[in-house]
Scaffold this active site. Sequence first.
Site, PDB file in Angstrom:
ATOM      1  N   SER A  64      -9.946   2.184   2.644  1.00 31.90           N
ATOM      2  CA  SER A  64      -8.998   2.873   1.797  1.00 31.90           C
ATOM      3  C   SER A  64      -7.979   1.967   1.113  1.00 31.90           C
ATOM      4  O   SER A  64      -7.330   2.395   0.153  1.00 31.90           O
ATOM      5  CB  SER A  64      -8.239   3.902   2.637  1.00 31.90           C
TER       6      SER A  64
ATOM      7  N   LYS B  93       0.852  -1.193   0.000  1.00 35.58           N
ATOM      8  CA  LYS B  93       0.000   0.000   0.000  1.00 35.58           C
ATOM      9  C   LYS B  93       0.885   1.239   0.000  1.00 35.58           C
ATOM     10  O   LYS B  93       1.910   1.268   0.692  1.00 35.58           O
ATOM     11  CB  LYS B  93      -0.914  -0.024   1.238  1.00 35.58           C
TER      12      LYS B  93
ATOM     13  N   SER C 224     -10.433  -0.075   6.878  1.00 38.85           N
ATOM     14  CA  SER C 224      -9.768   0.064   5.570  1.00 38.85           C
ATOM     15  C   SER C 224      -9.086  -1.191   5.042  1.00 38.85           C
ATOM     16  O   SER C 224      -8.676  -1.226   3.886  1.00 38.85           O
ATOM     17  CB  SER C 224      -8.746   1.200   5.620  1.00 38.85           C
TER      18      SER C 224
END
Lengths: 476, 483
Positions: free
Chosen positions: B151, B76, B175
């Site tokens: 997210s 990420k 997330s």
Amino acid sequence: MDWDIVIGIETHVQLKTQSKQFSAASIAYGAEPNSQACLVSLAYPGVLPVLNKEAVKCAIRFGLATDAAIAIRSVFARKNYFYPDLPKGYQISQYELPIVNHGKLTIKVGDEDKVVRILRAHLEEDAGKSVHGVSQGKSGIDLNRAGTPLLEIVTEPDMSSADEAVAYAKKLHELVQWIGICDGNMQEGSFRCDVNVSVKKKGTDKLGTRREIKNLNSFKFIKQAIDYEVNWQIETLEDGGTIEQSTILFNPDTGETRAMRTKEEANDYRYFPDPDLLPLDVNDDMINEIKSTMTELPAEVSQNLQKNLGLSEYDANEITADRAVTDFFMQVVEKGASAKITANWILGNLYSRLNESNVEIQNCPISIDALANLIKRIDDSTISNNAAKKVFDRMWQDNQLTVDAIIDDLGLKQISDSGEIESLVQQVVDSNASMVEEFKSGKDKAFNALVGQVMKLSKGKANPSQVSDILRKKIS
Amino acid sequence: MINNSINELHHGLLKKDFSSVELAEYFLSRIKKLNPSINAFITVDEEKSLGQAKLADEKISKGDLNPLTGIPIAQKDIFCAKGWKTTCGSLMLDNFISPYDAYVIEAFNKAGSVNLGKTNMDEFAMGSSNETSYYGPVKNPWNLDYVPGGSSGGSAAAVASRMAPIATGTDTGGSIRQPASLCGLTGLKPTYGLVSRFGMIAFASSLDQAGPMALTAEDCAHMLNVMAGYDERDSTCINRPKEDYLANLDHSIQGLKIGIPKEFFDEGLDANVQKLVEEALNEYKKLGAELVDISLPNTSLAIPVYYVIAPAEASSNLSRYDGVRYGYRAKEYKDLMDMYFKTREQGFGEEVKRRILIGTYVLSAGYYDAYYLKAQKIRKLISNDFKEAFTKCDVIMGPAAPSVAFKSGDKKEDPLAMYLQDIYTISTNLAGLPGMSLPVGQTQGLPVGLQIIGNYFKESQMLNMAHAYQQKTQWHKMMPEGV
């Protein structure tokens, strides 16, 4: 109208640690700009603060030295504001729960002792520095200082004159160096005071509105700034004006203060506990361990010097104003030198010579042994105090020679043989009949003149007190 | 290779069926093919990836390896990785090349994994649909008209489309779990403090936690073995003995008590999702677990409390993006104040600015007690609800998200509807508890996730529960069409 002056002081003391408050970067002064700005100092994305345990120990030492309460749990908060030299956009500082609470420091006001209450002392980090004028139209940012560990020490509004404020600042300055938490270097900003000043009508209880003079880094400036500010406030009020709570700056060049911002313009710092740091827990073991490493404080040592070594209160306080001086003094006395003469010599000749030469006592060219020997020779009347100054001068220049060798070399050995002195006195009495008469007719001054004649005749080597005794016997 | 587990890839590397370089090249070619339509990656750097793969092959040939050596992983873009552009999905960091590695990156590097690239995400991890990214929205591989969740939507889409076998995510309010649910993956948010936050760009420091996203619980266990560990650079990281998360995977779950919170099955829950979650719970009954009714009475307060605490912390955490030292700076400005205003106005997107404003407001003098302080008190009540619940059960189960994936753009203009996406996940972040999502079915061609919430540091037990289910079902093996 008569006015009372009310003063409280917040002092930022830079702690003598190896590294920053929340990172491993060095805090050494004077390095190339930004050479000590690590990723934490620069507030890079993703970096986190890690508390410097040495700074915590310093805070606890201070708490113990001022008889304060050490909080078993204190909390770091974020003080949020934007400024280019504040890289994170917040300063980490203890806010609601500081590590040190309710201490006290005793200062001397005239002949009286006065206790200044310390409200709190909390750990925080310093900001960086904006550097103006490096290039046209631009300012530079130096983040070497960003994150430097500070202990902010806050008093109650207990001082009532500029002199008291200075006495407090000096005492605090002595103490933080004594307990080894600060190098005390005021030029380099290691010890800076914010002074809150207000005035109120004599006899009333209600405090006036205060103004805070920021960042004073010399005792002289503290005095000048308070004096100016007090006058300004009194004049303003007597002219029917009002004081607005504000932060002000002192300009040493003009000796004046000027407002920087008022309360209305003050930032809302949006304090909240820093979620990157756990509450700081301190236990008794930790406190006791630090306690065990602490030696006597200046006040206690001063008491002992008075009680055990017979020093005057003044001398004892002067000696203990500085730990290095105290150590030096104790070592000379341990060599068998008279404490009183040693104190006189350190506070007199040695001090002025160190000051002239800009040398710290730790680097004194005259060794402990040599000074002790010099003082012994004064004490056993081998040389007079005046002769000792000449020996001292020679020792300062050449630390290879022994005291006795210098005394011999300069021919300064004091005449203490009463027969020899008697004959000198007799010579002077014989050749100064008129002066003797004057003395006999009641003029005491004449006696001193006669002593002076004897000393001159002996080239300064006669023991003055013996001269005095013998002369008095002879002509009374 | 496309559906291989870490174990299978590891054995393939060992048996020299393929090299780490070949494995990396394979996934890099899939990224090249699929990423233009899915937009799961912000940065791909073949040279860097293949360099790491070469090193991994050397390690493997020397026999110096562990299960993750040579395994490709998508990271990420919230994790700072040395030499990699690290944007956090924001224009603010569009030019930021990290000079250092986050703990998580370091841990996978040490294990010899191969970084395939940095995955797209909602800007500064603020969002539940991956539509707030400066780098454009991520598409759900199951249906490109739908969002992947957020997210960690880029990581979820990357694994769901098999552009990467595994990926890292972070979870502040859901997330990891919500995008795992929407993309049909297994994803785990560990106990707060299990994985170091060092080098993970902060959104809300007291809630943020990194975790694994993969096809199976077993792969998550492999990843957690690498990620969990004490790191003194994060003061909130907990110093405890390292565990082997693979050790208990095959334990029987006979007799374990599963708490079913009635508040997780209210009117906000999509009926089809509810049905599939209940079917999964039935499966657990068949596996020998016992279902018990529990209550988490303060569940409805989780979202309001979260939207005080998280923005408060974020407003302060994001103050460092001021245009002074790194990152974006407005091109033209009159003076310092103007530089701040323009830099932050232009550098941050709408959602980030909304949350900075909320956070600044709730911390302001005069509002602090009413909002921030009160929220902290309720946060404690929410933790106490769980404490009470765990006296009656071993784990808690329910839906991970209230619905399946929704259409791109559907909730973009309605922040409150978007915030409700995390209604079942947020309370575990507030309590610091571990939570995970695993796929338990599909409706309208879109995956549905079951959430497992464990007690503190019970990741091993949760993985055991998920693994037991995955031994009996096939949902985790489903692959979207067209990838």
